[in-house]
Scaffold this active site. Structure first.
Site, mmCIF file in Angstrom:
data_model
loop_
_atom_site.group_PDB
_atom_site.id
_atom_site.type_symbol
_atom_site.label_atom_id
_atom_site.label_comp_id
_atom_site.label_asym_id
_atom_site.label_seq_id
_atom_site.Cartn_x
_atom_site.Cartn_y
_atom_site.Cartn_z
ATOM 1 N N ARG A 1 1.053 -1.068 -0.264
ATOM 2 C CA ARG A 1 0.080 0.439 -0.099
ATOM 3 C C ARG A 1 0.891 1.476 -0.312
ATOM 4 O O ARG A 1 1.814 1.547 0.991
ATOM 5 C CB ARG A 1 -0.570 -0.322 0.977
ATOM 6 C CG ARG A 1 -1.817 1.367 1.529
ATOM 7 C CD ARG A 1 -2.909 1.538 0.429
ATOM 8 N NE ARG A 1 -3.638 2.666 0.976
ATOM 9 C CZ ARG A 1 -4.231 3.706 2.035
ATOM 10 N NH1 ARG A 1 -4.967 2.131 2.461
ATOM 11 N NH2 ARG A 1 -5.121 3.936 1.615
ATOM 12 N N ASP B 1 -6.338 -1.999 1.713
ATOM 13 C CA ASP B 1 -6.896 -0.877 2.346
ATOM 14 C C ASP B 1 -8.323 -1.220 3.602
ATOM 15 O O ASP B 1 -8.911 -2.099 3.533
ATOM 16 C CB ASP B 1 -8.188 0.519 1.656
ATOM 17 C CG ASP B 1 -8.747 1.416 1.805
ATOM 18 O OD1 ASP B 1 -7.838 2.040 3.468
ATOM 19 O OD2 ASP B 1 -9.808 1.975 2.589
ATOM 20 N N ASP C 1 -10.249 -0.428 6.929
ATOM 21 C CA ASP C 1 -10.646 1.028 8.004
ATOM 22 C C ASP C 1 -11.094 0.670 9.319
ATOM 23 O O ASP C 1 -12.223 -0.667 8.815
ATOM 24 C CB ASP C 1 -11.596 1.343 7.021
ATOM 25 C CG ASP C 1 -10.930 2.904 6.351
ATOM 26 O OD1 ASP C 1 -9.305 3.217 5.604
ATOM 27 O OD2 ASP C 1 -11.775 2.587 5.651
ATOM 28 N N ARG D 1 -5.575 1.087 -4.759
ATOM 29 C CA ARG D 1 -4.539 0.947 -3.659
ATOM 30 C C ARG D 1 -5.027 -0.914 -3.554
ATOM 31 O O ARG D 1 -5.664 -1.582 -3.457
ATOM 32 C CB ARG D 1 -5.347 1.183 -2.350
ATOM 33 C CG ARG D 1 -7.108 1.292 -1.973
ATOM 34 C CD ARG D 1 -6.562 2.113 -0.527
ATOM 35 N NE ARG D 1 -7.612 2.801 -1.287
ATOM 36 C CZ ARG D 1 -8.295 3.771 -0.783
ATOM 37 N NH1 ARG D 1 -8.645 4.125 0.167
ATOM 38 N NH2 ARG D 1 -8.240 5.085 -1.108
#
Length: 174
Positions: free
Chosen positions: A86, A98, A100, A95
């Site tokens: 990344r 990812d 989150d 990307r």
């Protein structure tokens, strides 16, 4: 584990071996100290939100139990992202991976480094749909029921076509 915190993570990839990357990510999260992957959602293919023209994403949601503090978990997930190549060159850009942190227990925080819950989770069908699959009764602190948020996101976003469940793609919990 000493103290266990319930955390919702959203994972996505739109470059390279997307499914392989997500499976490696699930394994890497399960390998974190004091962390267990409790549940893994179905995989969805989703159109990118914002940013330049780019390939579609594969997305999933994980529910984990961890003894890591929120900022320690953030640092660990950023190391996992970096391990999968990344780079953070362009906001909302493509990307390899990812991760989150969507929610950490029921915490609400406006910390600029780690806002909890995730500040845009309530409007992202690619987070809400797989999360709803895992926990239909889930709620996002300060925002309400995931089911209602998902219905709203599907109406105001680009509709159901923007999030497509991929029944032939599965991620295994470690």
């Amino acid at each position: 584990m000493t103290a266990s915190h319930r955390v919702v993570l959203s994972v996505g990839s739109n470059l390279g071996d997307r499914l392989g990357t997500l499976q490696g990510c699930v394994q890497a999260i399960g390998d974190l100290p004091e962390t267990d992957v409790l549940a893994v959602s179905p995989v969805y293919e989703t159109a990118p939100v914002g940013g330049p023209a780019q390939p579609d994403y594969l997305n999933a949601v994980l529910i984990v139990a961890t003894g890591l503090a929120p900022h320690d978990l953030l640092a660990a997930t950023q190391r996992i992202e970096a391990g999968f190549g990344r780079t953070r060159a362009e906001r909302f850009g493509p990307r390899t991976l990812d991760i989150d942190i969507i929610g950490y227990d029921e915490q609400i925080s406006d910390d600029p480094v780690l806002t909890l819950p995730h500040p845009r989770a309530h409007e992202r069908a690619f987070v809400l749909a797989p999360w709803h699959d895992l926990d239909p009764a889930a709620s996002l602190p300060g925002r309400g029921a995931v089911a209602a948020l998902l219905a709203g996101a599907l109406l105001t976003g680009s509709g159901r076509d923007s999030v497509r469940r991929q029944p032939h793609m599965n991620l295994d919990a470690p």
